[in-house]
Design a protein around this motif. Structure first.
Motif, PDB file in Angstrom:
ATOM      1  N   LEU A   7       0.726   3.795  -2.929  1.00  0.00           N
ATOM      2  CA  LEU A   7       0.235   5.129  -2.580  1.00  0.00           C
ATOM      3  C   LEU A   7       1.292   6.188  -2.849  1.00  0.00           C
ATOM      4  O   LEU A   7       0.984   7.299  -3.316  1.00  0.00           O
ATOM      5  N   SER A   8       2.571   5.872  -2.572  1.00  0.00           N
ATOM      6  CA  SER A   8       3.654   6.816  -2.837  1.00  0.00           C
ATOM      7  C   SER A   8       3.766   7.125  -4.336  1.00  0.00           C
ATOM      8  O   SER A   8       3.986   8.269  -4.745  1.00  0.00           O
ATOM      9  N   LYS A   9       3.615   6.089  -5.164  1.00  0.00           N
ATOM     10  CA  LYS A   9       3.680   6.271  -6.606  1.00  0.00           C
ATOM     11  C   LYS A   9       2.542   7.171  -7.093  1.00  0.00           C
ATOM     12  O   LYS A   9       2.745   8.093  -7.896  1.00  0.00           O
ATOM     13  N   GLN A  10       1.338   6.912  -6.573  1.00  0.00           N
ATOM     14  CA  GLN A  10       0.182   7.715  -6.979  1.00  0.00           C
ATOM     15  C   GLN A  10       0.317   9.161  -6.483  1.00  0.00           C
ATOM     16  O   GLN A  10      -0.060  10.111  -7.188  1.00  0.00           O
ATOM     17  N   GLN A  11       0.866   9.358  -5.295  1.00  0.00           N
ATOM     18  CA  GLN A  11       1.062  10.710  -4.773  1.00  0.00           C
ATOM     19  C   GLN A  11       2.095  11.478  -5.589  1.00  0.00           C
ATOM     20  O   GLN A  11       1.970  12.684  -5.804  1.00  0.00           O
ATOM     21  N   LYS A  12       3.155  10.760  -6.023  1.00  0.00           N
ATOM     22  CA  LYS A  12       4.141  11.409  -6.884  1.00  0.00           C
ATOM     23  C   LYS A  12       3.505  11.879  -8.195  1.00  0.00           C
ATOM     24  O   LYS A  12       3.773  12.989  -8.680  1.00  0.00           O
TER      25      LYS A  12
ATOM     26  N   GLU B 269       0.827  -1.202   0.000  1.00  0.00           N
ATOM     27  CA  GLU B 269       0.000   0.000   0.000  1.00  0.00           C
ATOM     28  C   GLU B 269       0.862   1.254   0.000  1.00  0.00           C
ATOM     29  O   GLU B 269       0.574   2.234  -0.694  1.00  0.00           O
ATOM     30  N   GLN B 270       1.904   1.265   0.787  1.00  0.00           N
ATOM     31  CA  GLN B 270       2.771   2.441   0.870  1.00  0.00           C
ATOM     32  C   GLN B 270       3.462   2.708  -0.465  1.00  0.00           C
ATOM     33  O   GLN B 270       3.566   3.853  -0.904  1.00  0.00           O
ATOM     34  N   LEU B 271       3.948   1.652  -1.119  1.00  0.00           N
ATOM     35  CA  LEU B 271       4.611   1.826  -2.418  1.00  0.00           C
ATOM     36  C   LEU B 271       3.630   2.339  -3.475  1.00  0.00           C
ATOM     37  O   LEU B 271       3.941   3.274  -4.236  1.00  0.00           O
TER      38      LEU B 271
ATOM     39  N   ASN C  35       1.434  14.879  -7.330  1.00  0.00           N
ATOM     40  CA  ASN C  35       2.265  16.064  -7.136  1.00  0.00           C
ATOM     41  C   ASN C  35       2.765  16.625  -8.473  1.00  0.00           C
ATOM     42  O   ASN C  35       2.861  17.845  -8.663  1.00  0.00           O
TER      43      ASN C  35
END
Length: 223
Positions: free
Chosen positions: A55-60, A51-53, A63
């Motif tokens: 979610l981090s990709k989607q947030q990047k 989930e963190q990976l 951004n």
């Protein structure tokens, strides 16, 4: 969207397209979070790492879309300011041109009034007993191709010359008349003197006749 057909500016369209991508990315992140919360059977550690990976990709991505949106939005604001300035300058130029047009209109109306006044003015040369234009052109063929203005001036000059000639002739006749009057007066005075001398002579002859008649009567009375 309801405003798709109303916006045609390329800059604004690019801003809206970037906003749409950012919105879709935000919805994708929301869906992903909802999906993760709904799955309760996954191992905690494995699920949390995936989930963190993800979610981090989607947030990047979000951004990146937001950064692009902010840049495009800044460009759009600057473009709007430039457009407003150009619009204000164009409006001032249009107002100045409109004022010049109004001034030209008033000047045109004034000049038309002056022209109408000149055309309707009763010029004194119209009262001059000048010869007709056709007769003048027959006498002065060099003015056949001249303008009406030049022909009118030539007719006035011709009338002036004719009047000057008549005036010169009148002055000469006046001088002759004065000479004849003086001559007649002198002859009248001479005839008056002659009449007086004749009258005296007649009176003298009458006296002589009376003397002879008296002597004749005296002689007849003596005889």
């Amino acid at each position: 969207m309801a405003t798709d057909g109303l916006i045609t500016d390329p800059m604004l369209l690019s801003v809206m397209d970037a906003a749409a991508r950012a919105r879709q990315q935000s919805l994708a992140i929301t869906d992903l979070l909802a999906e993760y919360h709904a799955r309760e059977d996954s191992p905690p550690e494995e699920s949390s790492l995936d989930e963190q990976l993800a979610l981090s990709k989607q947030q990047k991505l979000l951004n990146a879309h937001l950064a692009q949106l902010r840049g495009l939005n800044r460009k759009a604001i600057l473009s709007v300011r430039t457009t407003k300035q150009e619009t204000a300058e164009a409006r001032q130029e249009i107002d100045s041109l409109h004022l010049q047009l109004q001034n030209l209109y008033y000047e045109q109306r004034h000049l038309r009034g002056e022209i109408a006044g000149c055309e309707g003015y009763n010029h004194r040369f119209n009262e001059l007993p000048m010869i007709p234009v056709e007769e003048f052109l027959e006498q002065r063929p060099e003015y056949q191709s001249s303008s009406q203005h030049d022909v009118t001036i030539a007719r006035i000059d011709d009338e002036r010359a004719a009047r000057q000639k008549l005036e010169d002739e009148r002055q000469q006749l006046l001088k002759k008349k004065e000479a004849l009057v003086k001559e007649t007066t002198a002859k009248k005075e001479e005839l008056g003197k002659l009449d007086a001398e004749i009258e005296k002579w007649l009176i003298g002859q009458e006296s002589v006749r009376k003397i002879f008649e008296a002597r004749e009567k005296a002689t007849m009375a003596k005889s």
